[in-house]
Design a protein around this motif. Structure first.
Motif, mmCIF file in Angstrom:
data_model
loop_
_atom_site.group_PDB
_atom_site.id
_atom_site.type_symbol
_atom_site.label_atom_id
_atom_site.label_comp_id
_atom_site.label_asym_id
_atom_site.label_seq_id
_atom_site.Cartn_x
_atom_site.Cartn_y
_atom_site.Cartn_z
ATOM 1 N N PHE A 137 11.057 70.931 57.305
ATOM 2 C CA PHE A 137 10.723 72.397 58.296
ATOM 3 C C PHE A 137 8.858 72.022 58.111
ATOM 4 O O PHE A 137 7.993 71.640 57.470
ATOM 5 C CB PHE A 137 10.707 73.029 57.926
ATOM 6 C CG PHE A 137 9.923 74.592 59.341
ATOM 7 C CD1 PHE A 137 11.014 74.516 60.477
ATOM 8 C CD2 PHE A 137 9.268 75.008 58.690
ATOM 9 C CE1 PHE A 137 10.076 75.376 61.565
ATOM 10 C CE2 PHE A 137 8.820 75.973 60.146
ATOM 11 C CZ PHE A 137 9.223 76.295 61.083
ATOM 12 N N ARG A 189 8.692 69.915 63.454
ATOM 13 C CA ARG A 189 7.670 70.750 64.044
ATOM 14 C C ARG A 189 6.682 69.831 63.251
ATOM 15 O O ARG A 189 5.562 70.784 62.484
ATOM 16 C CB ARG A 189 8.166 72.110 63.407
ATOM 17 C CG ARG A 189 9.085 72.585 64.143
ATOM 18 C CD ARG A 189 8.875 72.980 66.033
ATOM 19 N NE ARG A 189 10.396 72.856 66.914
ATOM 20 C CZ ARG A 189 10.400 74.105 66.742
ATOM 21 N NH1 ARG A 189 9.692 75.635 67.006
ATOM 22 N NH2 ARG A 189 11.622 74.437 67.525
ATOM 23 N N VAL A 199 21.255 78.248 73.115
ATOM 24 C CA VAL A 199 19.504 77.817 72.919
ATOM 25 C C VAL A 199 18.663 78.628 73.637
ATOM 26 O O VAL A 199 18.055 78.025 75.129
ATOM 27 C CB VAL A 199 18.551 76.174 72.683
ATOM 28 C CG1 VAL A 199 17.298 77.052 71.447
ATOM 29 C CG2 VAL A 199 20.265 76.331 71.651
ATOM 30 N N ASN A 237 18.106 80.642 67.664
ATOM 31 C CA ASN A 237 17.572 81.653 67.666
ATOM 32 C C ASN A 237 16.217 81.103 68.546
ATOM 33 O O ASN A 237 16.864 79.903 68.916
ATOM 34 C CB ASN A 237 16.860 81.610 66.134
ATOM 35 C CG ASN A 237 16.112 83.040 66.065
ATOM 36 O OD1 ASN A 237 15.281 83.325 67.080
ATOM 37 N ND2 ASN A 237 15.452 82.786 65.007
ATOM 38 N N ASP A 278 13.963 79.258 70.433
ATOM 39 C CA ASP A 278 13.483 77.298 70.945
ATOM 40 C C ASP A 278 14.574 76.964 69.286
ATOM 41 O O ASP A 278 13.049 76.029 69.386
ATOM 42 C CB ASP A 278 11.996 78.106 70.958
ATOM 43 C CG ASP A 278 10.937 77.521 71.724
ATOM 44 O OD1 ASP A 278 12.043 78.344 72.500
ATOM 45 O OD2 ASP A 278 10.701 78.416 71.501
ATOM 46 N N ASN A 279 15.696 76.940 68.899
ATOM 47 C CA ASN A 279 15.410 76.557 68.097
ATOM 48 C C ASN A 279 16.555 75.340 68.292
ATOM 49 O O ASN A 279 18.186 75.338 67.821
ATOM 50 C CB ASN A 279 16.193 77.833 66.982
ATOM 51 C CG ASN A 279 17.047 76.669 65.613
ATOM 52 O OD1 ASN A 279 16.752 75.932 64.588
ATOM 53 N ND2 ASN A 279 17.805 77.584 64.689
ATOM 54 N N GLY A 328 17.926 74.209 65.227
ATOM 55 C CA GLY A 328 19.446 74.771 64.424
ATOM 56 C C GLY A 328 20.786 74.498 64.720
ATOM 57 O O GLY A 328 21.523 74.609 64.941
#
Length: 256
Positions: A55, A82, A207, A238, A240-241, A244
């Motif tokens: 991350f 990110r 999402v 979650n 903007d994930n 995930g």
């Protein structure tokens, strides 16, 4: 070191091609690697089926570079999510010329190392459909798609087919029906996953995105809408994930 390399190592020992001491020296760094700033989980792929993914937000360019290099050394590939454009530019500008060069995808805000080009799914091959409600959701779609590619899955992306013009979705229904799993990405009122959940047989990972005005509250309204969907078979990650969502899809596909 991944599952395949461990198996090859054990086969070499069992076949008398490698002594125990040599094997131990190979395995000594298996569980984790301690860097000056990070403790990398090199055992994660063996345990969970996917290597550790970095991350990048709030990490320095040097920390991201060090982590990419070490994870690539262990697994033959590495991914950092990110990573802003300025940070990526600094990493690429200071990268050692003696090492494989990373690749940056600005739309996904991801850096990859040792990853080739994505391939379209062949006939009969399993794939994930990554669907966006609007063009403003594309960054999250690209993050999900690149993560799926890193994890070894085929995917198709279908963009800008949200409820503001639902007829745009209909030409894609056959592709969506054949998908093993669907990642549905939407901001505003977050309605797209509910629409797909009422039409399609496969599992859906919803999402919510931070796209929207005022009361959308940076994705909270979409999140609540998806959590309270009337359609069944929907799981929600979650805001903007995209990363995930891809990991959840990966966990599902590993069970088939």
């Amino acid at each position: 070191m991944n599952r395949d390399s461990i198996q090859q190592l054990l086969e070499q020992v069992a076949g008398g091609k490698m002594d125990i001491e040599s094997a131990m020296s190979e395995l000594v760094h298996l569980p984790f690697a301690e860097l000056a700033h990070s403790t990398l989980d090199l055992h994660r792929e063996l345990r969970q089926g996917s290597p550790e993914i970095i991350f990048g937000e709030n990490k320095t360019p040097q920390q991201i570079s060090d982590n990419l290099i070490r994870i690539h050394a262990a697994h033959g590939k590495a991914l950092a999510t990110r990573v802003g454009a300025d940070k990526a530019a600094e990493i690429l500008a200071t990268w050692s010329p003696g090492l494989p060069a990373p690749s940056y995808q600005p739309s996904a805000r991801c850096l990859t190392l040792g990853l080739g080009q994505a391939a379209s799914p062949a006939d009969g091959e399993r794939y994930v459909a990554v669907v966006t409600a609007g063009t403003s959701d594309l960054a999250i779609s690209d993050e999900a798609a690149l993560t799926l590619q890193f994890l070894g899955h085929r995917f198709v992306q279908i963009n800008d087919v949200g409820v503001a013009g639902l007829h745009r979705l209909f030409p894609h229904l056959e592709v969506l029906q054949k998908a093993t799993c669907i990642i549905a990405i939407a901001g505003m009122e977050g309605a797209l996953p509910s629409v797909l959940g009422g039409l399609l047989p496969g599992p859906i990972v919803a999402v919510p995105t931070s796209t929207g005005y005022g009361i959308a509250r940076d994705g909270e309204t979409a999140l609540h809408a998806m959590l309270t969907s009337c359609a069944s078979g929907i799981s929600v990650v979650n805001i903007d994930n995209g990363f995930g969502a891809a990991l959840f899809a990966h966990a599902l596909l590993r069970q088939f």
